[in-house]
Structure formats: structure tokens, C-alpha cells
Design a protein around this motif. Structure first.
Motif, PDB file in Angstrom:
ATOM      1  N   TYR A 133     -22.068  -1.651  35.243  1.00 36.31           N
ATOM      2  CA  TYR A 133     -21.215  -2.102  36.344  1.00 36.31           C
ATOM      3  C   TYR A 133     -21.971  -3.055  37.276  1.00 36.31           C
ATOM      4  CZ  TYR A 133     -18.737  -2.078  40.784  1.00 36.31           C
ATOM      5  OH  TYR A 133     -18.111  -2.475  41.954  1.00 36.31           O
ATOM      6  N   LEU A 134     -23.190  -2.680  37.635  1.00 40.33           N
ATOM      7  CA  LEU A 134     -23.971  -3.521  38.549  1.00 40.33           C
ATOM      8  C   LEU A 134     -24.271  -4.887  37.926  1.00 40.33           C
ATOM      9  CD1 LEU A 134     -26.470  -0.912  40.049  1.00 40.33           C
ATOM     10  CD2 LEU A 134     -24.454  -1.918  41.147  1.00 40.33           C
ATOM     11  N   ARG A 135     -24.493  -4.895  36.615  1.00 40.12           N
ATOM     12  CA  ARG A 135     -24.712  -6.177  35.938  1.00 40.12           C
ATOM     13  C   ARG A 135     -23.470  -7.049  36.035  1.00 40.12           C
ATOM     14  NH1 ARG A 135     -25.316  -6.781  29.497  1.00 40.12           N
ATOM     15  NH2 ARG A 135     -23.066  -6.598  29.739  1.00 40.12           N
ATOM     16  N   GLU A 136     -22.304  -6.450  35.805  1.00 45.13           N
ATOM     17  CA  GLU A 136     -21.051  -7.196  35.911  1.00 45.13           C
ATOM     18  C   GLU A 136     -20.826  -7.670  37.341  1.00 45.13           C
ATOM     19  OE1 GLU A 136     -18.677  -7.968  33.397  1.00 45.13           O
ATOM     20  OE2 GLU A 136     -20.440  -7.456  32.201  1.00 45.13           O
ATOM     21  N   LEU A 137     -21.172  -6.829  38.300  1.00 48.97           N
ATOM     22  CA  LEU A 137     -20.994  -7.203  39.702  1.00 48.97           C
ATOM     23  C   LEU A 137     -21.901  -8.368  40.076  1.00 48.97           C
ATOM     24  CD1 LEU A 137     -19.699  -6.580  42.451  1.00 48.97           C
ATOM     25  CD2 LEU A 137     -21.547  -4.930  42.853  1.00 48.97           C
ATOM     26  N   ILE A 138     -23.146  -8.326  39.634  1.00 46.64           N
ATOM     27  CA  ILE A 138     -24.099  -9.393  39.936  1.00 46.64           C
ATOM     28  C   ILE A 138     -23.666 -10.713  39.296  1.00 46.64           C
ATOM     29  CG2 ILE A 138     -26.460 -10.192  39.510  1.00 46.64           C
ATOM     30  CD1 ILE A 138     -27.346  -7.270  39.799  1.00 46.64           C
ATOM     31  N   ASN A 139     -23.010 -10.616  38.140  1.00 47.81           N
ATOM     32  CA  ASN A 139     -22.577 -11.829  37.430  1.00 47.81           C
ATOM     33  C   ASN A 139     -21.294 -12.426  37.988  1.00 47.81           C
ATOM     34  OD1 ASN A 139     -24.752 -11.779  35.649  1.00 47.81           O
ATOM     35  ND2 ASN A 139     -23.670 -10.512  34.153  1.00 47.81           N
ATOM     36  N   GLN A 140     -20.688 -11.750  38.983  1.00 49.39           N
ATOM     37  CA  GLN A 140     -19.482 -12.296  39.595  1.00 49.39           C
ATOM     38  C   GLN A 140     -19.834 -13.512  40.458  1.00 49.39           C
ATOM     39  OE1 GLN A 140     -16.361 -10.852  38.849  1.00 49.39           O
ATOM     40  NE2 GLN A 140     -17.770  -9.835  37.435  1.00 49.39           N
ATOM     41  N   PRO A 141     -18.900 -14.431  40.637  1.00 46.54           N
ATOM     42  CA  PRO A 141     -19.129 -15.542  41.573  1.00 46.54           C
ATOM     43  C   PRO A 141     -19.447 -14.978  42.958  1.00 46.54           C
ATOM     44  CG  PRO A 141     -17.173 -15.944  40.256  1.00 46.54           C
ATOM     45  CD  PRO A 141     -17.580 -14.528  39.980  1.00 46.54           C
ATOM     46  N   PRO A 142     -20.453 -15.497  43.643  1.00 48.20           N
ATOM     47  CA  PRO A 142     -20.879 -14.952  44.937  1.00 48.20           C
ATOM     48  C   PRO A 142     -19.894 -15.276  46.064  1.00 48.20           C
ATOM     49  CG  PRO A 142     -22.105 -16.937  44.450  1.00 48.20           C
ATOM     50  CD  PRO A 142     -21.272 -16.648  43.226  1.00 48.20           C
ATOM     51  N   ILE A 143     -18.686 -14.740  45.939  1.00 48.76           N
ATOM     52  CA  ILE A 143     -17.650 -15.003  46.948  1.00 48.76           C
ATOM     53  C   ILE A 143     -17.637 -13.921  48.015  1.00 48.76           C
ATOM     54  CG2 ILE A 143     -15.178 -15.321  47.337  1.00 48.76           C
ATOM     55  CD1 ILE A 143     -14.953 -16.285  44.449  1.00 48.76           C
ATOM     56  N   HIS A 144     -17.720 -12.667  47.577  1.00 43.43           N
ATOM     57  CA  HIS A 144     -17.648 -11.530  48.497  1.00 43.43           C
ATOM     58  C   HIS A 144     -18.958 -10.752  48.477  1.00 43.43           C
ATOM     59  CE1 HIS A 144     -13.370 -12.369  48.609  1.00 43.43           C
ATOM     60  NE2 HIS A 144     -13.291 -12.186  47.302  1.00 43.43           N
ATOM     61  N   PRO A 145     -19.358 -10.207  49.613  1.00 46.01           N
ATOM     62  CA  PRO A 145     -20.570  -9.373  49.665  1.00 46.01           C
ATOM     63  C   PRO A 145     -20.400  -8.121  48.802  1.00 46.01           C
ATOM     64  CG  PRO A 145     -19.844 -10.018  51.868  1.00 46.01           C
ATOM     65  CD  PRO A 145     -18.740 -10.385  50.935  1.00 46.01           C
ATOM     66  N   PHE A 146     -21.487  -7.638  48.239  1.00 47.39           N
ATOM     67  CA  PHE A 146     -21.430  -6.439  47.410  1.00 47.39           C
ATOM     68  C   PHE A 146     -20.865  -5.247  48.183  1.00 47.39           C
ATOM     69  CE2 PHE A 146     -25.181  -7.946  44.584  1.00 47.39           C
ATOM     70  CZ  PHE A 146     -24.327  -8.838  43.954  1.00 47.39           C
ATOM     71  N   GLY A 147     -21.118  -5.219  49.483  1.00 42.31           N
ATOM     72  CA  GLY A 147     -20.672  -4.101  50.311  1.00 42.31           C
ATOM     73  C   GLY A 147     -19.166  -3.947  50.388  1.00 42.31           C
ATOM     74  N   GLU A 148     -18.426  -4.966  49.960  1.00 45.06           N
ATOM     75  CA  GLU A 148     -16.971  -4.882  49.988  1.00 45.06           C
ATOM     76  C   GLU A 148     -16.404  -4.231  48.726  1.00 45.06           C
ATOM     77  OE1 GLU A 148     -15.321  -8.702  50.835  1.00 45.06           O
ATOM     78  OE2 GLU A 148     -16.242  -8.824  52.834  1.00 45.06           O
ATOM     79  N   TYR A 149     -17.282  -3.919  47.781  1.00 41.41           N
ATOM     80  CA  TYR A 149     -16.873  -3.255  46.550  1.00 41.41           C
ATOM     81  C   TYR A 149     -17.199  -1.758  46.654  1.00 41.41           C
ATOM     82  CZ  TYR A 149     -16.591  -7.934  44.484  1.00 41.41           C
ATOM     83  OH  TYR A 149     -16.268  -9.244  44.205  1.00 41.41           O
ATOM     84  N   PRO A 150     -16.198  -0.892  46.645  1.00 43.74           N
ATOM     85  CA  PRO A 150     -16.458   0.548  46.818  1.00 43.74           C
ATOM     86  C   PRO A 150     -17.400   1.132  45.769  1.00 43.74           C
ATOM     87  CG  PRO A 150     -14.174   0.138  46.103  1.00 43.74           C
ATOM     88  CD  PRO A 150     -14.753  -1.171  46.509  1.00 43.74           C
ATOM     89  N   LEU A 151     -17.282   0.685  44.521  1.00 44.32           N
ATOM     90  CA  LEU A 151     -18.138   1.246  43.484  1.00 44.32           C
ATOM     91  C   LEU A 151     -19.594   0.800  43.604  1.00 44.32           C
ATOM     92  CD1 LEU A 151     -16.203   1.503  40.099  1.00 44.32           C
ATOM     93  CD2 LEU A 151     -16.768   3.244  41.775  1.00 44.32           C
ATOM     94  N   PHE A 152     -19.842  -0.246  44.378  1.00 47.02           N
ATOM     95  CA  PHE A 152     -21.228  -0.631  44.628  1.00 47.02           C
ATOM     96  C   PHE A 152     -21.946   0.493  45.368  1.00 47.02           C
ATOM     97  CE2 PHE A 152     -24.210  -2.231  47.865  1.00 47.02           C
ATOM     98  CZ  PHE A 152     -25.207  -2.723  47.039  1.00 47.02           C
ATOM     99  N   TRP A 153     -21.291   1.031  46.411  1.00 49.11           N
ATOM    100  CA  TRP A 153     -21.887   2.097  47.207  1.00 49.11           C
ATOM    101  C   TRP A 153     -22.062   3.367  46.380  1.00 49.11           C
ATOM    102  CZ3 TRP A 153     -24.073   0.455  51.389  1.00 49.11           C
ATOM    103  CH2 TRP A 153     -23.537  -0.661  52.054  1.00 49.11           C
ATOM    104  N   ILE A 154     -21.037   3.709  45.607  1.00 50.14           N
ATOM    105  CA  ILE A 154     -21.121   4.909  44.786  1.00 50.14           C
ATOM    106  C   ILE A 154     -22.202   4.760  43.715  1.00 50.14           C
ATOM    107  CG2 ILE A 154     -19.860   6.414  43.211  1.00 50.14           C
ATOM    108  CD1 ILE A 154     -19.011   6.554  46.170  1.00 50.14           C
ATOM    109  N   SER A 155     -22.312   3.562  43.151  1.00 49.29           N
ATOM    110  CA  SER A 155     -23.329   3.318  42.119  1.00 49.29           C
ATOM    111  C   SER A 155     -24.733   3.512  42.671  1.00 49.29           C
ATOM    112  CB  SER A 155     -23.171   1.896  41.554  1.00 49.29           C
ATOM    113  OG  SER A 155     -21.928   1.741  40.908  1.00 49.29           O
ATOM    114  N   ILE A 156     -24.979   2.968  43.855  1.00 54.29           N
ATOM    115  CA  ILE A 156     -26.300   3.101  44.480  1.00 54.29           C
ATOM    116  C   ILE A 156     -26.580   4.571  44.796  1.00 54.29           C
ATOM    117  CG2 ILE A 156     -27.720   2.509  46.466  1.00 54.29           C
ATOM    118  CD1 ILE A 156     -27.228   0.220  44.453  1.00 54.29           C
ATOM    119  N   GLY A 157     -25.597   5.240  45.383  1.00 54.90           N
ATOM    120  CA  GLY A 157     -25.776   6.646  45.733  1.00 54.90           C
ATOM    121  C   GLY A 157     -25.966   7.531  44.524  1.00 54.90           C
ATOM    122  N   TRP A 158     -25.216   7.244  43.460  1.00 53.43           N
ATOM    123  CA  TRP A 158     -25.307   8.076  42.258  1.00 53.43           C
ATOM    124  C   TRP A 158     -26.637   7.857  41.536  1.00 53.43           C
ATOM    125  CZ3 TRP A 158     -20.524  10.693  41.510  1.00 53.43           C
ATOM    126  CH2 TRP A 158     -20.572  11.699  40.546  1.00 53.43           C
TER     127      TRP A 158
END
Length: 218
Positions: A133-158
Motif C-alpha cells: 500500500y505504501l509503495r502505491e501511495l508513494i507512486n501517486q502523483p504528489p497532489i495531496h499530502p499523505f496525511g489526508e489518506y486514512p490508511l497511511f496513518w493506520i499503516s504506520i501505526g500497524w
């Protein structure tokens, strides 16, 4: 200390559940399943405390809930990783097979043996999906901050939870059988702190702007 740990967990989880329920209509599909996952974790914590308090062992709860928890976890990420749904479906089947096999193998010891092998397998699968998931998120166009994606927070915490608790859960049976109470208490405290930070990040995830990388697949 054990009672205090459970109380802290209950307070944080209740706050996170409330935060998710309040924003339910605004949540993405994956976040709604996150809320369900959180409630499952909440029920597990309550059952673990009361079963342990009454029967002096709550290991049967982990033997039963661990594979269910992993399946729901995988469903959460399947909404975001749509092009990997076949792969995730295969993982779900493997987890169910592993869970059933573990129950059959330890059917006469469910109150005495922690499913360490199953827990380690679940941890590996969780980390694999999170990194995907994080790889897919990093490969997204840098339009929105990672913090706006709920699964970013859960991924880091998990990830942090898996790293901090992998040793304690993976060696639970060995530590218990050798009566290494000092290490057991230390591992338990570390795992509790790791769980608290994850439950707190559920609040952050539910309060985020609910961005989804799945939108790029549509």
C-alpha cells in the motif's frame, strides 16, 4: 498494571470508535471497514480481559480472533489495492486455512497455547500488504499530502505495532514455559504501548480528509 493497561486501551478505543461513528457517512469504504476492524479489536480486548479474569487464561480468544482479525484487515486494504484483489483473496484463503489448522492442531490446548506460528504468519502478511500500500501511495502523483489518506496513518501505526510486539508474541510460549516473568512483563508493557499508539491513530485516520488511492484506478 494489567487492569490499568486495559482501562487505557478501552478509553482510547472508545474515543476512536466514537470518532469513526460520528463521521461514518463521510468515511470511504475502506475506512468503514476500518471502523468494523476497530470494533472487532475492542470486543477482543474486552473478552480477553474478562475471560482471563474468570478463567485465568485468555489464550482461547487469540486462537479464535487472530485469523478473523487478519481477514478483516485484508478486506480493508482490498478497497484501496483494487488491482491486487486476486492476490489479497488468495491471502484471505491462506489465513482461513491457517486459522482452522491451528484450531485443529491445538484443539485440546486452546487455553494453554498462544498461536505463535499463526501470529507470526499474520504479521508477515500484514507487513507485506502495508508495504504494498505504501509503495502505491508513494507512486501517486504528489497532489495531496499523505496525511489526508486514512490508511497511511493506520499503516504506520500497524507497522510500529508489528515491530514492537513481534518478539514478545513470537516467543510467548517459550517465555511462559521457562517462567521468565520479568521478560514477559516487559514484553507485555511494550505491546500495550504499541497498541495504544495504533488505537490513537484510528482517531487521526477517521478525522483525515478520506483520500483514497483507489480513485486512481477508476
Amino acid at each position: 498494571m494489567a487492569v490499568f493497561s486495559y482501562v487505557i486501551s478501552y478509553i482510547i478505543m472508545a474515543s476512536a470508535t466514537t470518532a469513526g461513528a460520528i463521521r461514518y457517512k463521510r468515511l470511504t469504504d475502506s475506512s468503514r471497514w476500518l471502523l468494523f476492524l476497530l470494533m472487532l479489536l475492542f470486543v477482543k480486548e474486552i473478552l480477553a480481559y474478562w475471560v482471563g479474569h474468570i478463567y485465568k487464561s485468555n489464550l482461547i480468544i487469540y486462537n479464535i480472533v487472530t485469523p478473523i482479525q487478519c481477514v478483516v484487515f485484508l478486506i480493508v486494504y482490498s478497497f484501496e489495492l483494487k488491482k491486487y484483489r486476486t492476490f489479497i483473496s488468495i491471502l484471505i484463503v491462506l489465513v482461513l486455512i491457517g486459522g482452522i489448522s491451528s484450531l485443529l492442531i491445538y484443539r485440546h490446548q486452546l487455553t494453554n497455547v498462544f498461536p505463535s506460528a499463526l501470529q507470526n504468519g499474520v504479521a508477515v502478511i500484514s507487513v507485506m500488504i502495508i508495504l504494498l500500500y505504501l509503495r502505491e501511495l508513494i507512486n501517486q502523483p504528489p497532489i495531496h499530502p499523505f496525511g489526508e489518506y486514512p490508511l497511511f496513518w493506520i499503516s504506520i501505526g500497524w507497522l510500529l505495532l508489528v515491530v514492537l510486539s513481534a518478539v514478545s508474541l513470537g516467543t510467548f510460549n517459550y517465555v511462559s514455559s521457562n517462567h521468565a516473568t520479568t521478560y514477559a512483563k516487559l514484553f507485555d508493557q511494550i505491546r500495550s504501548v504499541a497498541e495504544w499508539q495504533l488505537y490513537a491513530l484510528f482517531v487521526v485516520a477517521f478525522q483525515s480528509k478520506q483520500r483514497s488511492i483507489a480513485q486512481n484506478y477508476e
